[in-house]
Design an enzyme around this catalytic site. Structure first.
Site, short mmCIF file in Angstrom:
data_model
loop_
_atom_site.label_atom_id
_atom_site.label_comp_id
_atom_site.label_asym_id
_atom_site.label_seq_id
_atom_site.Cartn_x
_atom_site.Cartn_y
_atom_site.Cartn_z
N ASP A 207 18.77 -24.71 -1.93
CA ASP A 207 17.15 -24.36 -1.37
C ASP A 207 16.61 -24.78 -0.87
OD1 ASP A 207 14.93 -22.68 -3.65
OD2 ASP A 207 14.06 -24.69 -2.96
N GLU A 270 20.08 -21.16 1.92
CA GLU A 270 18.51 -20.74 1.40
C GLU A 270 18.01 -21.06 2.90
OE1 GLU A 270 14.77 -18.86 -0.77
OE2 GLU A 270 14.74 -20.81 -0.37
C1 NOJ Z 1 12.89 -20.83 -2.14
C2 NOJ Z 1 13.12 -19.94 -4.38
O1 NOJ Z 1 14.23 -19.35 -3.93
C3 NOJ Z 1 11.76 -20.39 -4.81
O2 NOJ Z 1 12.18 -19.51 -5.52
C4 NOJ Z 1 10.84 -21.33 -4.74
O3 NOJ Z 1 9.86 -21.03 -4.94
C5 NOJ Z 1 11.29 -22.20 -3.37
N1 NOJ Z 1 12.47 -22.51 -2.68
C6 NOJ Z 1 10.64 -23.80 -3.66
O4 NOJ Z 1 11.76 -24.53 -4.42
#
Ligand code: NOJ
Length: 536
Positions: A207, A270
């Site tokens: 993440d 990500e």
């Molecule tokens: C990215 C995640 O995909 C999202 O759903 C989340 O709210 C944020 N990061 C915080 O972790």
């Protein structure tokens, strides 16, 4: 433009593999509480095998107070009771592996839950954890230490009366950011990776990996002159200092080092950045993420020329040996069916025929579309914090639609979010019976991809993009596959004589042309895509 295959990871499963994202709250409930769980996923493994995907990435299922539905983790080494237990996880992993499916976990290292014991210790300056989060005194003029904003609106700093200082949170106040400059934080988080690697997981989606390192001096972000009030508040400032710092790259290389202790399982990052910056996340000599998530299909205008140019420029910017990847939807962005309407089939064909690992979001194989969430049922914290913006994520997280029984077979209880209005028509059971359904098209594409190296691992070359038509060639040795997509609502004719002299249609998005042969002139119906074999 053609890219050669990477030597370093050329045997890795994920190169030819297809990843399926499961939002665990919404896939299958086995307990009747209206929230999906791990046992529910296990019961649906045969479906995933029959679909033809290679791996599932499961969004977070760790203990969490669920302010951000699991992206606020209060214990990284356990399972939240709402999703089951560690035993359920082990069983799921074993059953998945037995069927040849890989499991990729969601690792959330940027922030913990405010309820994590580390934060409790840190705010009390206990147990050497004083410096595990990003604490600062307020500015001398009063207010937070700098001007950084939260991704979900408002300031990214909250004052903690227990400690008497501000702490930084890139997301909700209930999601304090860890201080990755502290070696003990790093060691503890690397041990979390080892905990799951020892259980046998096949990789991690990390993440917001690009935000783990922030400017050490916490300088103010500059104003973004292009911001408009219809955009999220965070975009009022350019995110120059709050993420994407140079020292993130050695840190990711260290993370890869931990994974290397267990073979070289998959590391996905990500990263929402322009492609030029994104590709840096493959790291020096490919020491970074195996797959820095490529969200270009989510962000590019759905139009032949723009798509052709975007794909070509992404391919051209990839470092030597880097393997591409494509994401069409996820749990944070509007679903593909709502973005491209009549083009949903074409979009699926594009996703599954481009060079690189595709990530398919659960329910997109059914074309699940927009769901109006009545205000009392809104759950997404972002939607609640910035209600004037069209940012709500609930409508992309609605339950999977399995059949015509109560609650679409998702749960015997009231689902945590509503189903789409057309769920009794749009569900797996119904689509399985219809040979021309989007579900069966997805299966055909996945089967064909698996059986044809040109599609799974071959090179990519743009043939044409313009006047509503996108044509590209995939090639492996003598095997040549052409993909031609009509991105418009009018029929189109194309001559393919620059490519060959005879062709056979393998798949049409309408599922009705398989085996049709033609010489040079290809007719495309409105919103039609075709996969074509070059015969000569
Ligand atoms: C990215 C995640 O995909 C999202 O759903 C989340 O709210 C944020 N990061 C915080 O972790």
């Amino acid at each position: 433009m053609t890219n050669a295959a990477a030597p370093a990871t050329s045997g890795a499963w994920w190169r030819a593999g297809v990843i399926y994202q499961i939002y665990p709250r919404s896939f299958q409930d086995s307990g009747g509480d209206g929230v999906g769980d791990l046992e529910g996923i296990r019961r649906r493994l045969d479906y995933l095998v029959s679909l033809g995907v290679d791996a599932i990435w499961i969004s977070p299922f760790y203990p969490s107070p669920m302010h951000d539905f699991g992206y606020d983790v209060s214990n990284y080494c356990d399972v939240d009771p709402i999703f089951g237990s560690l035993q359920d996880f082990d069983l799921l992993l074993a059953d998945a592996h037995w069927r040849g499916l890989k499991i990729v976990l969601d690792f959330v290292p940027n922030h913990t839950s405010i309820e994590h014991e580390w934060f409790e210790a840190s705010r009390q300056r206990r147990d050497d954890k004083s410096d595990w989060y990003i604490w600062r005194d307020g500015a001398s003029s009063g207010g937070p230490p700098n001007n950084w904003r939260s991704h979900f609106g408002g300031p990214a700093w909250s004052f903690d009366p227990v400690r008497g200082q501000y702490y930084y949170h890139a997301f909700l106040p209930q999601q304090p950011d860890l201080n990755w400059r502290n070696p003990n934080v790093k060691a503890a988080m690397f041990d979390v990776l080892r905990f799951w690697l020892r259980r046998g997981v096949d990789g991690f989606r990390v993440d917001v990996i690009s935000q783990l390192m922030k400017d050490e001096a916490l300088r103010d972000n500059p104003v973004n002159p292009h911001w408009t009030p219809l955009r999220p508040q965070i975009e009022e400032l350019e995110q120059l200092y709050s993420g994407d710092q140079a020292d993130i790259h050695p840190l990711i290389a260290e993370m890869r080092g931990v994974l290397a202790e267990y073979g070289d399982p998959l590391l996905i990052g990500e990263i929402y950045l322009p492609v030029e910056r994104l590709v840096a996340y493959y790291g020096a000599a490919l020491s970074g993420a195996h797959l820095p998530f490529n969200f270009q299909l989510l962000e590019t205008r759905w139009e032949a020329e723009s798509l052709g140019a975007m794909i070509a420029s992404y391919e051209a910017l990839l470092p030597e040996g880097a393997w591409p990847n494509w994401v069409l939807s996820n749990h944070d962005r509007p679903r593909v069916a709502t973005r491209v309407d009549a083009q949903a089939r074409v979009a699926t064909m594009l996703l599954l025929t481009l060079r690189g690992t595709p990530t398919l979001y659960y329910g997109d194989e059914l074309g699940i579309g927009h769901v109006d969430i009545p205000p009392p049922r809104i759950r997404d914290p972002w939607a609640l914090r910035e209600p004037s913006l069209p940012v709500g994520r609930d409508s992309v997280r609605t339950p999977m639609q399995w059949n015509r029984s109560a609650n679409a077979g998702f749960s015997t209880g009231e689902p945590w979010l509503p189903l789409t209005p057309d769920w009794s028509e749009r569900n797996v059971e119904r689509f399985e019976k219809d040979p021309a359904s989007l579900l069966n098209l997805t299966r055909m594409l996945l089967d064909y991809r698996r059986a044809h190296r040109s599609l799974s691992l071959g090179s990519w070359r743009l043939v044409e993009s313009g006047s509503d038509v996108l044509v590209f060639e995939r090639r492996s040795g003598e095997e040549r596959t052409i993909v031609a997509l009509n991105l418009g609502a009018a029929p189109r004719l194309r001559r393919l004589d620059s490519i060959g002299s005879s062709f056979r249609v393998a798949i049409s998005t309408y599922c009705d042309r398989t085996g049709e042969t033609f010489d040079q002139e290809l007719g495309l119906r409105p919103d039609e895509g075709v996969v074509i074999e070059v015969l000569g």
